[in-house]
Each structure stands twice: as structure tokens, then as C-alpha cells.
Design an enzyme around this catalytic site. Structure first.
Site, PDB file in Angstrom:
ATOM      1  N   GLU A 113       0.860  -1.196   0.000  1.00  0.00           N
ATOM      2  CA  GLU A 113       0.000   0.000   0.000  1.00  0.00           C
ATOM      3  C   GLU A 113       0.886   1.232   0.000  1.00  0.00           C
ATOM      4  OE1 GLU A 113      -2.956  -0.290   3.119  1.00  0.00           O
ATOM      5  OE2 GLU A 113      -3.805  -2.094   2.255  1.00  0.00           O
ATOM      6  N   HIS A 234      -8.694   9.880   2.904  1.00  0.00           N
ATOM      7  CA  HIS A 234      -8.313   8.765   2.032  1.00  0.00           C
ATOM      8  C   HIS A 234      -8.494   9.238   0.592  1.00  0.00           C
ATOM      9  CE1 HIS A 234      -8.038   4.871   0.160  1.00  0.00           C
ATOM     10  NE2 HIS A 234      -7.724   4.323   1.326  1.00  0.00           N
ATOM     11  N   ARG A 280      -0.523   8.996   1.597  1.00  0.00           N
ATOM     12  CA  ARG A 280      -1.913   9.425   1.403  1.00  0.00           C
ATOM     13  C   ARG A 280      -2.131  10.927   1.371  1.00  0.00           C
ATOM     14  NH1 ARG A 280      -5.284   5.300   5.044  1.00  0.00           N
ATOM     15  NH2 ARG A 280      -4.706   3.584   3.691  1.00  0.00           N
ATOM     16  N   HIS A 341     -11.124  10.029   6.575  1.00  0.00           N
ATOM     17  CA  HIS A 341     -10.943   8.591   6.789  1.00  0.00           C
ATOM     18  C   HIS A 341     -10.464   8.242   8.191  1.00  0.00           C
ATOM     19  CE1 HIS A 341     -10.134   4.487   5.556  1.00  0.00           C
ATOM     20  NE2 HIS A 341      -8.844   4.589   5.813  1.00  0.00           N
ATOM     21  N   ARG A 376      -0.613   9.000   8.902  1.00  0.00           N
ATOM     22  CA  ARG A 376      -0.529   7.566   9.209  1.00  0.00           C
ATOM     23  C   ARG A 376      -0.143   6.758   7.981  1.00  0.00           C
ATOM     24  NH1 ARG A 376      -4.221   3.336   8.611  1.00  0.00           N
ATOM     25  NH2 ARG A 376      -5.808   4.788   7.895  1.00  0.00           N
TER      26      ARG A 376
HETATM   27  C1  SIN Z   1      -7.436   0.931   2.548  1.00  0.00           C
HETATM   28  O1  SIN Z   1      -7.783  -0.222   2.366  1.00  0.00           O
HETATM   29  O2  SIN Z   1      -7.077   1.691   1.655  1.00  0.00           O
HETATM   30  C2  SIN Z   1      -7.483   1.478   3.952  1.00  0.00           C
HETATM   31  C3  SIN Z   1      -6.357   0.981   4.729  1.00  0.00           C
HETATM   32  C4  SIN Z   1      -6.024   1.964   5.815  1.00  0.00           C
HETATM   33  O3  SIN Z   1      -6.767   2.911   6.050  1.00  0.00           O
HETATM   34  O4  SIN Z   1      -4.954   1.823   6.407  1.00  0.00           O
END
Ligand code: SIN
Length: 529
Positions: A113, A234, A280, A341, A376
């Protein structure tokens, strides 16, 4: 008055982890506002970040977390959380039967991610939170030492400061939302595991329960709260008016998804070398910038170059949800916009989840442990809930109960049921809209000042209403949301720089003078003008 040993407010990963570990040492009562499943955990798609591969290292996870946190992470907390994560993730699978996806060799399948330098996110397809919540609730329901009170909402904490003189927390007033009776629950230790506050913003990925209750209660009780200006947006929430708050997981970009404009052009290379997998805050701001310049309603996440069968297998829930709205992600880019988010700030705690008030703990999103700093790292949130749920339970074993004073029973005054429910809806809508417009992804002094003035008027109206009418769940949530909105605004007004999730046009650069937490405590006075 009902007595228990451990009173846990909230039923997500942090609260349930705490409860299961505390149960061998005393009676546990979990208070939760709706059904037990209804928590931010239930909606988490991505997974849990933990070093579980020989191609990864603890040092790299620590470095990525610190890097994304932009100088405000508490390094010792980051080290501790990253180090304890792998053991706790294995325990989720082995002891509680969480069905994480596996690779062909039987090891955990790991996703990548934003902001991560390696594949390190354990997941259960695209509904990881739901699977964890399911497994933990099976264990909790099988444990007769644990009682779950659903449809119950905490109103305020009971503290010696308020009721007896001395210090410490010994329980909470709790509203039974079915009978509308207010109960007094007394406990040796009280645990805030109430999750986040996404509902303070008009557009959010969070469920309705995320109304900042824990931060509001802790602040009213005199505990410090910190870093509330760092609200994470997000980058990719589904842009479709009929799909309430549906997240499009960052894991899609981890598998190769690319952000493009309406005309199909990529743009992230103009904003960050990690492109669509940048941290993010960077991606959300980039999308905001593209939308403001183009006037478009959304950008798009393009997955169409990836294998269709793989997409359906890896992201079944997202695939189905998009399809309901006529979007086939195998052949069409998904329209996405940023949405509120996650709250990186919260109630200040130490490495065991202890707050400023004796016998009051805060764990999970409601807490500010120092793990996230100014932004985060993806999938470090379920990790935080796991690690600090376990650590707080270990510490709370030693909590020595304060002797509760004789308490007044809840006084509902001469208040009658209100036919003025419209006040609640009106203020609720107004708060969420003003927070979105004035305290969103890009801020200015002027917008923050406008927001401050408006929220003060709204809070005054809510205070008057609160004392004149019987409490309801909606009114309690509104009161908490308004206070949390106020605290976010005050925190943002104090930070005269741009760092991580706090970006203001008036101070567009990072300034080392501000490399410190923003701490607020009731009675410490208003933010400087
Ligand atoms: C996501 O699945 O993009 C959210 C994961 C997160 O907020 O850490």
C-alpha cells in the site's frame, strides 16, 4: 449502579482485543452504540501492516512509518508497535482463526500500500476488517466473563475530579438506547476504544458510529488530547451518490492501479516519485488540486490493464459494489474522490494506553500514542489497535480501583421529550459541511476563523438544547461531534506550518519550530488569534 472490573467503550479491534486479554483477570463489560459489529474495524478493507516476510525488515517498517509521519512520530512507540505486530498477527490467525489470505507456500499473502517500501499488509481479500471483527466476536461471545451491552452509549466519564475530589476514573454514565434509561456503570478500569470521528466531515469513508465520542468524553473529563489537526483524507472513495461512503482500498493501487484524469491522463508523477503509491496526504492533495484546476467531479482509478479474473478474485467486495452502480472495474476506470478517513490525533496515551487520568485507558483510533505523527502509514491502524489493546490489558490487571463516592443518579431535569429534533439534524448537517469546506484538505487562516465562529454558535445552541431536553443518542453524538470539530479547528489554528495532513496556504512549508505535538486540555484557554 452496576459494577464490573473492566468497562470497555467500543467494540472494534482494540476494544475486543483488550476484552479477551482482560477477561482472565476480571469481569468485562463492553458498551457499544449499535450492533457489536458496527465499528470502523468492520469496514477496514486493506489489512494489517506487519513484517512477515524474509524480504522485509523491521527497520524498513519503522523507517516507512517515520517517513510518512513527517517528523512527529514518537520513535520509541513506532519501534514497539512494529516489533510487536508480527506476533499478534500470527496469534489472530492461529488462536482466533482469522482467515488471512495465504500464498501458494502457505505463508501469509502480503499486499503493498501507499508509503510502504515492501509488501507487508496481511489481508483477507478486500474485507480484512470484517474477518477480524467476526473472529474476535466469536471468541468474545464464547467467553462468559464478557458481557456486551449493544445499543448502549456512554454519555460521560465518572471521575473523582468531578464527583469525589482526588483523581482517577471509575466508570461512566451510559444511555440504554432501547429504554432511554441512564445507567451508572462503575469499574476498576475504563477503556476508551470508541474509534474515530469521520462523521465530523460531510464526506467520509467511516460508518455512522464514528462521532468522536471518546475524544469528546476524555476532553470533558480533563485529559489531554493532541494532534487533532492531522485528519487523514483517504484519496479514493467511490464517487457515486447512491454508494454511501464506500472505500476503494489503497490495495488496488498496490496491485498496480493508476490514478488518471477524466481524459485518461496520469498525473501523480507531477506530485511525487512514488506516483499513485505516494503517501496518502500527498495523493489526496494532488487529487484535490487536479479537481480544482479541471472543475471535474472526480478522478479515476484505472485497473483495466490488470487481469480481470485476478481482480474479481482479489477484490470481490469492491468488484461487486462497483458493479451495482454499473461500473465494471475490469473494463472501466472507477470514479474516485478523497474523503475523511482517519483521525491521527486523539487522547494522549503512553506505551500502555494510559491517559492522564488514573484507571482511564485509550486504545485504537481514539488514542494519540505517537505512532502516526503527522500522517498515518496505510494499514498501521489495525496494527495499533492490536498492539495497544494487548498492552493496555496487561497494564490494567494492576489497576487499583478508586473507591467511588456516593453518586447522584442521572438527573434528566424537568425535560420532556423534544419535538424539536430538527435542531439536531440542522446542526449536524451544518457542522459536517463547514468542516468539509473550511477545515478540509487545504486550509487557510481565514477559513479556519470562519469555521471557529460558526462552530461556537452551534455549540452554544447545542448546550442550551442539551440542558433543556432529555438526552437521545442523536443529541449525544451531535454534542460530541461539535466538540471534536471545535478541537480540530483549534488545533489547526495553532499550527503555523504545513506538515503531513495539515496543509495551509498561509504557511505552505514545513517549519522545524513546529516539530512538536499540538496539545489541548480543557481550561488551558483558547487558541491564539
Ligand atoms: C485501505 O484499504 O485503503 C485502507 C487501509 C487503511 O486505512 O490503512
Amino acid at each position: 449502579m452496576t459494577e464490573t472490573d473492566y468497562l470497555v467503550l467500543g467494540s472494534g479491534i482494540a476494544g475486543l482485543s483488550f476484552a479477551l486479554r482482560a477477561a482472565p483477570h476480571g469481569r468485562v463489560t463492553i458498551v457499544t452504540k449499535r450492533a457489536a459489529e458496527e465499528s470502523n474495524t468492520q469496514y477496514a478493507q486493506g489489512g494489517v501492516a506487519a513484517v512477515l516476510s524474509t524480504e522485509d525488515s523491521l527497520g524498513a517498517h519503522i523507517a516507512d512509518t517515520l517517513n510518512v509521519g513527517e517528523g512527529l512520530c514518537h520513535e520509541e512507540i513506532v519501534r514497539l508497535a512494529c516489533a510487536e505486530g508480527p506476533r499478534l498477527v500470527r496469534e489472530l490467525a492461529e488462536r482466533f482463526g482469522v482467515g488471512f489470505d495465504r500464498a501458494d507456500d502457505g505463508d501469509f499473502a502480503l499486499a503493498r500500500e501507499g508509503g510502504h517500501s515492501a509488501r507487508r499488509v496481511v489481508h483477507a481479500r478486500d474485507t480484512t476488517g470484517r474477518e477480524i471483527e467476526r473472529a474476535l466476536l466469536v471468541a468474545v461471545r464464547a467467553d462468559e466473563r464478557i458481557t456486551i451491552l449493544t445499543d448502549h452509549m456512554a454519555i460521560d466519564l465518572l471521575t473523582m475530579q468531578k464527583f469525589g475530589g482526588g483523581e482517577g476514573c471509575f466508570g461512566a454514565y451510559v444511555l440504554d438506547q432501547r429504554t432511554m434509561e441512564v445507567k451508572t456503570l462503575v469499574a476498576r478500569a475504563v477503556v476508551l476504544a470508541t474509534g474515530g470521528a469521520g462523521k465530523v466531515y460531510l464526506y467520509t469513508t467511516n460508518p455512522d458510529v464514528a462521532t468522536g465520542d471518546g475524544v469528546a468524553m476524555a476532553y470533558r473529563a480533563g485529559a489531554r488530547v493532541a494532534n487533532l489537526e492531522f485528519f487523514q483524507f483517504h484519496p479514493t472513495c467511490l464517487y457515486e451518490s447512491r454508494a454511501k461512503s464506500f472505500l476503494i482500498s489503497e490495495a488496488l493501487r498496490g496491485e498496480g492501479g493508476v490514478l488518471v484524469t477524466r481524459s485518461g491522463e496520469t498525473f501523480m508523477e507531477r506530485y511525487h516519485p512514488m506516483k499513485s503509491l505516494a503517501p496518502r496526504d500527498v495523493v489526496a492533495r494532488a487529487i484535490d488540486d487536479v479537481l480544482k484546476k479541471s472543475g471535474d467531479d472526480s478522478v479515476f482509478l484505472d485497473m483495466t490493464h490488470l487481469d480481470g479474473a485476478f481482480l474479481v478474485d482479489r477484490f470481490p467486495a469492491i468488484y461487486q459494489r462497483c458493479l451495482q452502480f454499473g461500473i465494471d472495474m475490469r473494463t472501466q476506470p472507477i470514479p474516485v474522490v478523497p474523503a475523511a478517513h482517519y483521525s491521527c490525533g486523539g487522547v494522549v496515551t503512553d506505551e500502555c494506553g494510559r491517559t492522564d487520568l488514573r484507571n482511564l485507558y485509550a486504545i485504537g483510533e481514539v488514542a494519540m500514542t505517537g505512532l502516526h505523527g503527522a500522517c498515518r502509514l496505510a494499514s498501521n491502524s489495525l496494527l495499533e489497535g492490536l498492539v495497544f489493546g494487548a498492552r493496555a490489558a496487561e497494564d490494567a490487571r494492576r489497576a487499583v480501583a478508586v473507591q467511588p463516592p456516593v453518586l447522584p443518579t442521572w438527573y434528566s431535569g424537568g425535560a420532556t421529550d423534544s419535538a424539536e429534533a430538527v435542531v439536531v439534524t440542522q446542526n449536524w448537517d451544518e457542522i459536517r459541511r463547514l468542516m468539509w469546506n473550511y477545515v478540509g484538505i487545504v486550509r487557510t487562516d481565514k477559513r479556519l476563523e470562519r469555521a471557529r465562529r460558526r462552530i461556537e454558535l452551534i455549540r452554544e445552541e447545542i448546550r442550551e438544547y442539551y440542558w433543556n431536553f432529555k438526552v437521545t443518542g442523536d443529541l449525544l453524538e451531535l454534542r460530541n461531534l461539535a466538540l471534536v470539530g471545535h478541537l480540530i479547528i483549534e488545533s489547526a489554528r495553532r499550527r503555523h506550518e504545513s506538515r503531513g495532513l495539515h496543509y495551509t496556504l498561509d504557511y505552505p512549508h514545513k517549519d522545524e519550530h513546529w516539530a512538536k505535538d499540538t496539545i489541548l486540555r480543557r481550561g488551558d484557554g483558547p487558541a491564539p488569534a
